[in-house]
Design a protein around this motif. Structure first.
Motif, PDB file in Angstrom:
ATOM      1  N   SER A 218       7.755   4.436  -1.518  1.00  0.00           N
ATOM      2  CA  SER A 218       7.660   3.891  -0.157  1.00  0.00           C
ATOM      3  C   SER A 218       7.486   4.998   0.880  1.00  0.00           C
ATOM      4  O   SER A 218       6.679   4.870   1.816  1.00  0.00           O
TER       5      SER A 218
ATOM      6  N   TYR B  39       4.102   5.744   3.508  1.00  0.00           N
ATOM      7  CA  TYR B  39       4.243   5.898   4.961  1.00  0.00           C
ATOM      8  C   TYR B  39       3.883   7.313   5.416  1.00  0.00           C
ATOM      9  O   TYR B  39       3.200   7.507   6.430  1.00  0.00           O
TER      10      TYR B  39
ATOM     11  N   SER C 247       5.184   0.074   9.273  1.00  0.00           N
ATOM     12  CA  SER C 247       5.379   0.331   7.839  1.00  0.00           C
ATOM     13  C   SER C 247       6.667  -0.309   7.343  1.00  0.00           C
ATOM     14  O   SER C 247       6.705  -0.908   6.261  1.00  0.00           O
TER      15      SER C 247
ATOM     16  N   GLY D 128       6.820  -3.313   4.767  1.00  0.00           N
ATOM     17  CA  GLY D 128       7.556  -3.061   3.537  1.00  0.00           C
ATOM     18  C   GLY D 128       8.636  -4.099   3.282  1.00  0.00           C
ATOM     19  O   GLY D 128       8.814  -4.563   2.153  1.00  0.00           O
TER      20      GLY D 128
ATOM     21  N   ASN E 116       2.032  -0.714   3.336  1.00  0.00           N
ATOM     22  CA  ASN E 116       3.426  -0.760   2.876  1.00  0.00           C
ATOM     23  C   ASN E 116       3.798  -2.113   2.287  1.00  0.00           C
ATOM     24  O   ASN E 116       4.627  -2.189   1.375  1.00  0.00           O
TER      25      ASN E 116
ATOM     26  N   GLN F 161      13.586   0.454   2.824  1.00  0.00           N
ATOM     27  CA  GLN F 161      12.736   0.244   4.013  1.00  0.00           C
ATOM     28  C   GLN F 161      13.516   0.543   5.299  1.00  0.00           C
ATOM     29  O   GLN F 161      12.957   1.101   6.259  1.00  0.00           O
TER      30      GLN F 161
END
Length: 665
Positions: free
Chosen positions: A62, A66, A110, A114, A308, A366
């Motif tokens: 993740s 980003y 993002s 996500g 994302n 996230q």
């Protein structure tokens, strides 16, 4: 409830935070993709418990997706393939002094994308796993063709030039072993070409290296020798206003998230396709299309929420069916298997505790991404204060190491530099790197889908029927037709505006200009390529012939436009690059190719000294020799400590050092 208590234990939070931070750093370095980040981290998870290992990999995944937006916004260099679309609006915002605002929008979008992706992963995985099973060869073909048609409208400027760029990208993606026959193609007798061109080195060559050359070229200007320097006075912004901007543009946020989820679930596409599709659809349905490409906040929100959200989407077929939805999730599959965890029903039965901890942990990741990202922005936005005479060699240094470390192959450096030089030259004539990148990424998907579809269609009784039946095929065909129609409509509108401003005259003398001769030579080379490709086997020549035929058609259209005198670009004295700048750019390009001879660290030191010293010789007096030497040696030393001391990357040591080691033995 027990899962959340377990997640918020200090050890788990620390592992997730470290993963996110490492991911952001990996994503922010051009050439280090999320796939590479997860792959490099897998060996470190061997000795960890399964839950810690998966949370670490999830954080890196993740964070890296980003992190790619950071150089995309600040320097027009996508840190990861999924960040290509972010450059379209992020960099113009940075140029207007809104770098911090753009980074905040990217971080918030993002995170929201996500979270939505992870929620769907948690609660709708069985539904979407059925959807992914229905995606076969023809669906993959049409989604690639749909993505390729986006090329026409994805960048400002001529649609025909965008399509030419896309066709060139598709052609260079065909170099190497053919996926269906296993035979080499377009290798020109060179063994280095057999493995094909690496996607990382191609993307760095298209975006990073030309940007460094442009920064060096701009050093001849007298505004303190730095384009970025002029944009350094960032406009004031508040975090609350950035949150408000994101939630005001719910259309961009929801569109990006939905496209990201759908593309993520469809095996093989990836975040690079998701972000570009989201950006295109947003631009298509926007009432203010002229605002795009000039720092439109909606473009950043759509592209970043899409790439994302794609993370969660890609994990759905992986965890439920064992089918990776992206290259990174394919590496993630290896991370599961080394801990004895197999995707599918057994994952949620025999390893339910680990699976649930990981799934809910991805939600927490996230939130950590938002917190760490917003804290980092305060320092990252200050990078725009770095003058071009230091930033350009830094970009080139990271470009070289990014191209090399993917496969530890100096050929990737050579291909990156050569592609970068060509892209630098073509950008002077209004060609954009984004269509070339998209063609390179989508070309293999389209060709493989076409050939598999033909084989399956023949066994089914009708190839045409096989390609045009099914709800998903019809949806993708409709979107493709809609994109082409929109592109043609936009072109006719632009022509009408041109006709209002001036009369179009017919002139064959245009063919005798350097532009006319260039297009004629390009057309002849395309005809020669078509003639030579005809001798290949059917599977190996079909898609290249289609691509080359379309390329020839686009060339002919460009020649007709030139004859009608409707699009002639003349280079003014102000635009013409001085000879001394051309010599220096040639010197920098040659040094960039000498990694094997000079060694990487010697190469970095030469680059770091030569560019600011060039400025010093231009009598701009914005740097002194002591400052140049101190910063150059310090940067080289830091690179050595990080890559050779900490990460232990086996970088080329150079001919001189190798000879010295040989005689000392």
């Amino acid at each position: 409830m027990d899962i959340f208590l377990q997640l918020f234990e200090p050890v788990n939070l620390f592992v997730m935070a470290i993963g996110v931070l490492l991911g952001i750093i990996i994503g922010a370095l051009p050439g280090l993709t999320p796939t590479m980040g997860v792959a490099m981290a897998i060996p470190f998870t061997f000795s960890l418990p399964a839950e810690y290992g998966l949370l670490l990999l999830g954080g890196i995944y993740s964070g890296a997706v980003y992190g790619g937006s950071i150089p995309a916004i600040l320097f027009n260099i996508p840190g990861a393939p999924a960040s290509v679309a972010t450059t379209f609006e992020g960099y113009p915002m940075a140029q207007k002094g809104e770098a911090k605002k753009a980074l905040e929008l990217s971080t918030i979008s993002s995170t929201i994308g996500g979270i939505l992706g992870m929620l769907l992963l948690l609660y709708f995985a069985p539904v979407f796993s059925d959807f992914s099973l229905r995606f076969g060869a023809t669906e993959n073909f049409w989604i690639a063709i749909f993505g390729i048609t986006i090329i026409a409208v994805i960048s400002d400027g001529s649609s025909i030039k965008n399509m030419i760029g896309g066709a060139v990208g598709i052609l260079i993606s065909m170099i190497g072993i053919h996926s269906m026959t296993g035979m080499p193609r377009f290798t020109f007798g060179m063994s280095s070409f057999v493995g094909g061109l690496n996607v990382v080195s191609v993307l760095i060559g298209l975006f990073a290296f030309p940007q460094a050359l442009r920064l060096i070229e701009n050093l001849r200007n007298h505004q303190q020798g730095s384009q970025i320097y002029r944009y350094s006075s960032s406009k004031k912004t508040s975090l609350l206003s950035s949150f408000a901007d994101v939630f005001k543009n719910l259309k961009a946020l929801s569109l990006g998230s939905i496209v990201g989820l759908i593309v993520g679930v469809a095996p093989g596409a990836g975040g690079n396709v998701a972000s570009i599709m989201a950006y295109n659809e947003l631009k298509r349905f926007s009432k203010n299309k002229e605002a795009f490409g000039k720092g439109n906040k909606e473009g950043i929100i759509a592209s970043e929420s899409a790439n994302n959200a794609e993370v969660g989407g890609a994990l759905i077929p992986l965890l439920t069916l064992g089918i990776p939805g992206s290259p990174t999730s394919a590496i993630f599959l290896g991370g599961l298997m080394i801990h004895g965890i197999w995707p599918g029903r057994d994952l949620f039965v025999q390893h339910a505790e680990v699976a649930n901890l990981f799934l809910y942990g991805m939600l927490v990741i996230q939130i950590l991404l938002l917190l760490i990202g917003l804290i980092a922005i305060r320092y990252l936005s200050k990078l725009v204060n770095v003058p071009n005479y230091f930033m350009a060699p830094v970009i080139i240094s990271f470009s070289i190491i990014g191209a090399y470390t993917t496969q530890n192959n100096t050929f990737d450096i050579y291909s990156m530099v050569i592609i970068g030089i060509f892209m630098y030259l073509f950008q002077k004539f209004d060609f954009s790197p984004a269509p070339v990148a998209l063609g390179f990424i989508l070309g293999p998907i389209a060709e493989e889908g076409l050939l598999q579809g033909i084989a399956l269609g023949e066994s089914d009784g009708s190839i045409f029927h096989y390609f045009t039946t099914g709800i998903y095929n019809w949806i993708l065909i409709s979107l493709t037709i809609l994109t082409i129609s929109y592109s043609l409509w936009q072109s006719f509108k632009k022509k009408d505006r041109i006709k209002e401003k001036r009369d179009i005259s017919f002139s064959l003398h245009s063919l005798l200009t350097w532009q006319g001769i260039s297009w004629l030579i390009f057309s002849v080379l395309t005809l020669v390529a078509i003639y030579n490709v005809r001798s290949l086997a059917f599977e190996m020549k079909l898609f290249p012939l289609i691509t080359l035929s379309l390329l020839l058609l686009f060339n002919m259209i460009q020649i007709v436009k030139l004859i009608l005198n409707s699009h002639i670009k003349r280079i003014t004295d102000h635009e013409r690059t001085p000879l001394n700048t051309i010599y220096f750019l040639t010197f920098i390009s040659v040094i960039s190719l000498l990694t094997d001879i000079l060694g990487f660290y010697t190469q970095v030191l030469i680059l770091m000294i030569s560019v600011p010293f060039y400025v010093y010789l231009q009598r701009k007096r914005i740097a002194n020799l002591y400052q140049i030497m101190f910063i150059s040696t310090s940067f080289t030393l830091i690179m050595y400590l990080v890559f050779s001391g900490l990460i232990k990357v086996p970088l080329p040591s150079g001919l001189a050092l190798n000879l010295l080691n040989f005689f000392l033995r």
